[in-house]
Motif scaffolding. Structure first.
Motif, PDB file in Angstrom:
ATOM      1  N   LEU A 119       0.552  -1.276   0.041  1.00 36.55           N
ATOM      2  CA  LEU A 119       0.057   0.001  -0.055  1.00 36.55           C
ATOM      3  C   LEU A 119       0.903   1.182  -0.105  1.00 36.55           C
ATOM      4  CD1 LEU A 119      -2.712  -1.117   2.409  1.00 36.55           C
ATOM      5  CD2 LEU A 119      -3.019  -0.738   0.028  1.00 36.55           C
ATOM      6  N   ALA A 143       1.099   4.322  -2.826  1.00 32.86           N
ATOM      7  CA  ALA A 143       0.670   5.741  -2.508  1.00 32.86           C
ATOM      8  C   ALA A 143       1.924   6.468  -2.749  1.00 32.86           C
ATOM      9  CB  ALA A 143       0.509   5.686  -1.066  1.00 32.86           C
ATOM     10  N   LEU A 147       1.484   9.557  -5.325  1.00 34.51           N
ATOM     11  CA  LEU A 147       1.567  11.175  -4.623  1.00 34.51           C
ATOM     12  C   LEU A 147       3.071  11.558  -4.844  1.00 34.51           C
ATOM     13  CD1 LEU A 147       0.063  10.456  -1.438  1.00 34.51           C
ATOM     14  CD2 LEU A 147      -1.099  11.469  -3.419  1.00 34.51           C
TER      15      LEU A 147
END
Length: 291
Positions: free
Chosen positions: A12, A16, A20
């Protein structure tokens, strides 16, 4: 259980970070969108494999964790599983290789109307050479390098007498014109790289390498050496300015030729009088290369 949770969080967190992250590709400034596409396909295939395998590993740790009354089943061979793994691995590798091979074929297949520019690397600076009116770069060799002849041009080659020499690390190119970049090193391995062009290639001592590209937008871009070439590697930078064709032609006409530089040094090429040759008004099509 703790290991499974850590693995899941790693997956995860990686997703991310990718979404980002502020670090990503610079805006494309050449015709090499196919290189971006090949990279994107490779990234997606690796992402699917990374997420799938790690989540499967986390699930396996939970599902088959040690529990009282449960024993492990030993299966020394499983032909069906091996065939599936071989098939999916093969498809993944083919999916990554095929777009890259297609892009590479395009990368080294130079259009007939491409102009020619030579980039020469040495510790730790760049130099550039354009053909003159004859459209052919003269021969060059490190044996010919002298303080008066830093590019090592063969003074007896008539094709090199009108070659245009740029001794600074600033290169200018016309927008929307295909260019064949011929690459030569004077000393050690270097690599010519402009991130916005997505184009790079090693400069190998004793070998002439090349690629081609078409700059698609005007602007100023940084030239980097992408090969560790010594203690001053970090300083080996240059600039490429992509400008309109008319502006480029004016700049090119202002650059000195090999004959002019040798005449100024009091040592003109063999068979050439001290009178300087007139620089060409524009970049010539590719009719040859460094030999």
């Amino acid at each position: 259980m703790a290991v499974a949770i850590v693995i899941a969080l790693l997956v995860l967190g990686s997703i991310a970070f990718h979404i980002l992250s502020p670090w990503w590709q610079t805006p494309l400034a050449s015709n090499w969108g196919s290189i971006d596409h090949a990279l994107a396909i490779t990234l997606w295939i690796c992402a699917v494999a990374f997420v799938s395998l790690n989540l499967f590993l986390a699930w396996s740790i939970v599902r088959y964790r040690h529990r009282a009354g449960h024993g492990a089943h030993y299966d020394p061979e499983n032909a069906r599983l091996e065939k599936r793994l071989t098939l999916w691995t093969g498809l993944g590798i083919a999916g990554m290789l095929a777009p890259g091979l297609i892009a590479w074929h395009q990368y080294v297949t130079v259009p007939a109307n491409a102009a020619i520019v030579e980039a020469t690397g040495q510790q730790w600076q760049w130099g550039f050479r354009f053909p003159g009116k004859d459209g052919v770069l003269g021969t060059a060799n490190v044996r010919h390098i002298t303080p008066e002849n830093p590019f090592g041009l063969n003074p007896r080659d008539p094709h090199g007498r009108d070659d245009i020499l740029v001794e600074s690390s600033e290169l200018r190119l016309p927008v929307d014109r295909p260019v064949k970049m011929v690459l030569r090193s004077k000393d050690v391995l270097h690599d010519f790289y402009v991130p916005q062009f997505r184009a790079k290639m090693d400069l190998v001592p004793g070998i002439v390498t090349y690629f081609w590209m078409t700059p698609t937008r005007t602007g100023t871009f940084e030239i980097l050496c992408a090969e560790l070439c010594g203690i001053g590697h970090h300083m080996m930078r240059g600039t490429v300015i992509v400008e309109k064709g008319a502006d480029f032609d004016v700049w090119l006409a202002q650059q000195p030729t090999f004959t002019q530089l040798m005449a100024e040094a009091g040592s003109p090429p063999a068979g050439v009088q001290m009178a300087a040759a007139t620089p060409p008004a524009s970049i010539a099509p590719n009719a040859g290369g460094t030999r």
